[in-house]
Design a protein around this motif. Structure first.
Motif, PDB file in Angstrom:
ATOM      1  N   ASP A 163       0.985  -1.315   0.106  1.00  0.00           N
ATOM      2  CA  ASP A 163       0.160  -0.062   0.090  1.00  0.00           C
ATOM      3  C   ASP A 163       0.842   1.316   0.082  1.00  0.00           C
ATOM      4  OD1 ASP A 163      -2.193   1.444  -0.019  1.00  0.00           O
ATOM      5  OD2 ASP A 163      -3.003   0.902   2.108  1.00  0.00           O
ATOM      6  N   ILE A 164       0.388   2.363   0.458  1.00  0.00           N
ATOM      7  CA  ILE A 164       1.348   3.470   0.310  1.00  0.00           C
ATOM      8  C   ILE A 164       2.237   3.434   1.565  1.00  0.00           C
ATOM      9  CG2 ILE A 164       1.286   5.975   0.905  1.00  0.00           C
ATOM     10  CD1 ILE A 164      -1.478   6.171  -0.219  1.00  0.00           C
ATOM     11  N   PRO A 165       3.438   3.454   0.906  1.00  0.00           N
ATOM     12  CA  PRO A 165       4.735   3.359   2.062  1.00  0.00           C
ATOM     13  C   PRO A 165       4.530   4.353   3.164  1.00  0.00           C
ATOM     14  CG  PRO A 165       5.436   3.363  -0.398  1.00  0.00           C
ATOM     15  CD  PRO A 165       4.111   3.844   0.047  1.00  0.00           C
ATOM     16  N   THR A 166       4.883   3.911   4.445  1.00  0.00           N
ATOM     17  CA  THR A 166       4.792   4.551   5.605  1.00  0.00           C
ATOM     18  C   THR A 166       6.362   4.866   6.058  1.00  0.00           C
ATOM     19  OG1 THR A 166       4.725   2.737   7.135  1.00  0.00           O
ATOM     20  CG2 THR A 166       2.536   4.128   6.300  1.00  0.00           C
ATOM     21  N   PHE A 167       6.485   5.841   7.055  1.00  0.00           N
ATOM     22  CA  PHE A 167       7.784   6.377   7.557  1.00  0.00           C
ATOM     23  C   PHE A 167       8.400   5.039   8.445  1.00  0.00           C
ATOM     24  CE2 PHE A 167      10.942   8.222  10.862  1.00  0.00           C
ATOM     25  CZ  PHE A 167      11.692   8.717   9.643  1.00  0.00           C
ATOM     26  N   ALA A 168       7.084   4.167   8.981  1.00  0.00           N
ATOM     27  CA  ALA A 168       7.569   3.043   9.880  1.00  0.00           C
ATOM     28  C   ALA A 168       8.313   1.895   8.859  1.00  0.00           C
ATOM     29  CB  ALA A 168       6.345   2.649  10.337  1.00  0.00           C
ATOM     30  N   ASP A 169       7.718   1.921   7.462  1.00  0.00           N
ATOM     31  CA  ASP A 169       8.569   0.924   6.656  1.00  0.00           C
ATOM     32  C   ASP A 169      10.199   1.385   6.594  1.00  0.00           C
ATOM     33  OD1 ASP A 169       6.310  -0.331   6.526  1.00  0.00           O
ATOM     34  OD2 ASP A 169       5.626   0.700   4.724  1.00  0.00           O
ATOM     35  N   ALA A 170      10.134   2.650   6.259  1.00  0.00           N
ATOM     36  CA  ALA A 170      11.449   3.208   5.880  1.00  0.00           C
ATOM     37  C   ALA A 170      12.272   2.911   7.150  1.00  0.00           C
ATOM     38  CB  ALA A 170      11.525   4.633   5.628  1.00  0.00           C
ATOM     39  N   CYS A 171      11.751   3.139   8.147  1.00  0.00           N
ATOM     40  CA  CYS A 171      12.731   3.060   9.448  1.00  0.00           C
ATOM     41  C   CYS A 171      13.114   1.689   9.854  1.00  0.00           C
ATOM     42  CB  CYS A 171      11.887   3.443  10.688  1.00  0.00           C
ATOM     43  SG  CYS A 171      11.718   5.139  10.825  1.00  0.00           S
ATOM     44  N   GLY A 172      12.234   0.611   9.527  1.00  0.00           N
ATOM     45  CA  GLY A 172      12.364  -0.655   9.708  1.00  0.00           C
ATOM     46  C   GLY A 172      13.689  -1.024   8.528  1.00  0.00           C
ATOM     47  N   VAL A 173      13.553  -0.608   7.396  1.00  0.00           N
ATOM     48  CA  VAL A 173      14.716  -0.919   6.488  1.00  0.00           C
ATOM     49  C   VAL A 173      15.782  -0.205   6.808  1.00  0.00           C
ATOM     50  CG1 VAL A 173      15.500  -0.606   4.085  1.00  0.00           C
ATOM     51  CG2 VAL A 173      12.977  -1.257   4.356  1.00  0.00           C
ATOM     52  N   ALA A 174      15.849   0.860   7.455  1.00  0.00           N
ATOM     53  CA  ALA A 174      17.231   1.762   7.544  1.00  0.00           C
ATOM     54  C   ALA A 174      17.736   0.874   8.862  1.00  0.00           C
ATOM     55  CB  ALA A 174      16.924   3.035   8.296  1.00  0.00           C
ATOM     56  N   ASP A 175      16.901   0.415   9.935  1.00  0.00           N
ATOM     57  CA  ASP A 175      17.375  -0.487  11.123  1.00  0.00           C
ATOM     58  C   ASP A 175      18.084  -1.745  10.641  1.00  0.00           C
ATOM     59  OD1 ASP A 175      17.656  -0.537  13.761  1.00  0.00           O
ATOM     60  OD2 ASP A 175      16.231  -2.418  13.872  1.00  0.00           O
ATOM     61  N   LEU A 176      17.447  -2.391   9.736  1.00  0.00           N
ATOM     62  CA  LEU A 176      18.096  -3.761   9.287  1.00  0.00           C
ATOM     63  C   LEU A 176      19.344  -3.242   8.716  1.00  0.00           C
ATOM     64  CD1 LEU A 176      14.766  -5.667   8.131  1.00  0.00           C
ATOM     65  CD2 LEU A 176      16.450  -6.101  10.202  1.00  0.00           C
ATOM     66  N   ILE A 177      19.551  -2.288   7.911  1.00  0.00           N
ATOM     67  CA  ILE A 177      20.575  -1.809   7.146  1.00  0.00           C
ATOM     68  C   ILE A 177      21.762  -1.633   7.973  1.00  0.00           C
ATOM     69  CG2 ILE A 177      21.848  -0.192   5.590  1.00  0.00           C
ATOM     70  CD1 ILE A 177      19.088   0.025   4.208  1.00  0.00           C
ATOM     71  N   VAL A 178      21.598  -1.093   9.174  1.00  0.00           N
ATOM     72  CA  VAL A 178      22.453  -0.539  10.401  1.00  0.00           C
ATOM     73  C   VAL A 178      22.900  -1.642  11.164  1.00  0.00           C
ATOM     74  CG1 VAL A 178      22.838   0.904  12.328  1.00  0.00           C
ATOM     75  CG2 VAL A 178      21.616   1.906  10.526  1.00  0.00           C
ATOM     76  N   LYS A 179      21.922  -2.643  11.347  1.00  0.00           N
ATOM     77  CA  LYS A 179      22.470  -3.891  11.929  1.00  0.00           C
ATOM     78  C   LYS A 179      23.023  -5.089  11.184  1.00  0.00           C
ATOM     79  CE  LYS A 179      18.599  -3.466  15.469  1.00  0.00           C
ATOM     80  NZ  LYS A 179      17.404  -3.887  16.122  1.00  0.00           N
ATOM     81  N   SER A 180      23.114  -4.532   9.913  1.00  0.00           N
ATOM     82  CA  SER A 180      23.539  -5.792   9.059  1.00  0.00           C
ATOM     83  C   SER A 180      25.259  -5.580   9.124  1.00  0.00           C
ATOM     84  CB  SER A 180      23.261  -5.464   7.596  1.00  0.00           C
ATOM     85  OG  SER A 180      23.710  -4.372   7.045  1.00  0.00           O
ATOM     86  N   ASP A 181      25.791  -4.608   9.635  1.00  0.00           N
ATOM     87  CA  ASP A 181      27.210  -4.720   9.874  1.00  0.00           C
ATOM     88  C   ASP A 181      27.869  -4.543   8.251  1.00  0.00           C
ATOM     89  OD1 ASP A 181      27.077  -4.398  12.612  1.00  0.00           O
ATOM     90  OD2 ASP A 181      27.289  -6.428  12.637  1.00  0.00           O
ATOM     91  N   VAL A 182      27.086  -3.911   7.224  1.00  0.00           N
ATOM     92  CA  VAL A 182      27.942  -3.874   6.039  1.00  0.00           C
ATOM     93  C   VAL A 182      28.724  -2.345   6.236  1.00  0.00           C
ATOM     94  CG1 VAL A 182      27.397  -3.427   3.472  1.00  0.00           C
ATOM     95  CG2 VAL A 182      26.264  -5.024   4.816  1.00  0.00           C
ATOM     96  N   LYS A 183      29.787  -2.627   5.606  1.00  0.00           N
ATOM     97  CA  LYS A 183      30.745  -1.439   5.816  1.00  0.00           C
ATOM     98  C   LYS A 183      30.575  -0.834   4.328  1.00  0.00           C
ATOM     99  CE  LYS A 183      32.491  -2.998   9.449  1.00  0.00           C
ATOM    100  NZ  LYS A 183      32.240  -2.217  10.616  1.00  0.00           N
ATOM    101  N   TYR A 184      30.361   0.703   4.424  1.00  0.00           N
ATOM    102  CA  TYR A 184      30.165   1.768   3.516  1.00  0.00           C
ATOM    103  C   TYR A 184      30.645   2.924   3.985  1.00  0.00           C
ATOM    104  CZ  TYR A 184      25.933   2.689   5.833  1.00  0.00           C
ATOM    105  OH  TYR A 184      24.834   3.184   6.866  1.00  0.00           O
ATOM    106  N   ASP A 185      30.953   3.966   2.794  1.00  0.00           N
ATOM    107  CA  ASP A 185      31.282   5.070   3.027  1.00  0.00           C
ATOM    108  C   ASP A 185      30.266   6.404   2.759  1.00  0.00           C
ATOM    109  OD1 ASP A 185      34.016   4.677   3.640  1.00  0.00           O
ATOM    110  OD2 ASP A 185      34.554   4.420   1.916  1.00  0.00           O
ATOM    111  N   VAL A 186      29.380   5.868   1.600  1.00  0.00           N
ATOM    112  CA  VAL A 186      28.271   6.552   1.440  1.00  0.00           C
ATOM    113  C   VAL A 186      27.322   5.794   0.738  1.00  0.00           C
ATOM    114  CG1 VAL A 186      29.050   6.948  -0.909  1.00  0.00           C
ATOM    115  CG2 VAL A 186      27.752   8.731   0.063  1.00  0.00           C
TER     116      VAL A 186
END
Length: 300
Positions: A163-186
């Protein structure tokens, strides 16, 4: 052996007798039946595509309203990172490709896929490292990128933006990215940028990591604690993902409406062509029958 041969010969002779006894217009009648079934099938498809177009038009209005509100998050992010440019060039880039799980919406998935491949080929910008990780939101672009850049894919997401994406969906994705320990500069977020109700193009949101914000001259002028920079980096990533999700969702609904409109027009053209062909065949069959009746009456 002789028995089998005689049976095969008998079946072939019987088939020839049935073919000789069949009426001369049997082939035309079979063709007319096939045309009738095909006409019915195309009419049913036209009904489905018209319904999908109406549904997509209704969803597009809601998606555009959500996009106007969500783009403010992306504009705020852009304003922040315009003042955080650093002299050193980022070495390791994380690509987040934003698409969806659904099809029948034109080339929106191919658009972000091609933009990501061009980025790796170095056609639009400086080519990233061959080991630059890729994260994909949506099954469609995941299937396309896995064939050419499967070794770089580290994380995928689905069932987001049904359905229409919410900010909670974006926060969930961002949280998983941060917890994935993938190294990046940008972070480069590749998404579909809404141009108008009829067109879209691939765009990129650029988000720096915590270290990039600390080293930026614009932020060095202020005294901030480490937790503030970390939280700001995570919040900025969620903002950019949310802006990309809502804009990509609006592009998806717009493209689906246009695709269903074109499909309905093509179905209408096919119905006209098949109807003309059916009527001609039907008239030919009736004419042949009348000729047989008149010929028989004349013989009597």
């Amino acid at each position: 052996m002789l028995a089998r041969s005689s049976q095969a010969f008998a079946r072939a002779a019987a088939t020839q007798r049935l073919a000789a006894a069949a009426p001369p217009n049997a082939r035309n009648m079979a063709t007319l039946r096939e045309l009738e079934l095909r006409l019915k099938s195309v009419r049913n498809i036209a009904k489905i595509t018209k319904s999908m177009k109406m549904i997509a038009s209704t969803k597009l209005a809601k998606a555009q309203r959500a996009m106007q509100a969500g783009k403010q998050y992306g504009d705020a992010n852009s304003e922040v990172f315009n003042h955080t440019s650093t002299e050193e060039q980022p070495k390791r880039k994380l690509f987040i490709v934003v698409s969806s799980d659904k099809g029948l919406c034109g080339g929106i998935h191919s658009s972000v896929t091609k933009a990501t491949r061009r980025a790796f080929a170095g056609e639009e910008q400086e080519a990233p490292d061959a080991d630059s990780p890729i994260m994909v939101i949506g099954d469609k672009s995941k299937a396309q990128l896995s064939r050419v850049l499967g070794q770089n894919m580290v994380l995928t997401f689905n069932q987001i933006g049904r359905d229409i994406p919410t900010f909670a969906d974006a926060c969930g994705v961002a949280d998983l990215i941060v917890k994935s320990d993938v190294k990046y500069d940008v972070v480069n977020i590749v998404y579909n940028k809404f141009v108008s109700a009829l067109s879209y193009e691939a765009g990129v949101y650029v988000v720096m990591n915590e270290h990039g914000l600390k080293e930026a001259p614009g932020f060095k002028a202020y005294e901030m604690e480490d937790d503030v920079t970390k939280d700001l980096a995570e919040f900025s990533l969620a903002n950019a993902i949310f802006a990309a999700l809502v804009e990509g969702h609006a592009c998806e609904q717009s493209s689906r409406r246009n695709a269903m409109d074109n499909a309905s027009k093509n179905a209408g053209d096919m119905i006209d062509s098949l109807t003309l062909q059916y009527n001609r065949g039907r008239q030919a069959a009736i004419t042949n029958e009348l000729v047989d009746i008149i010929t028989g009456a004349s013989a009597l």
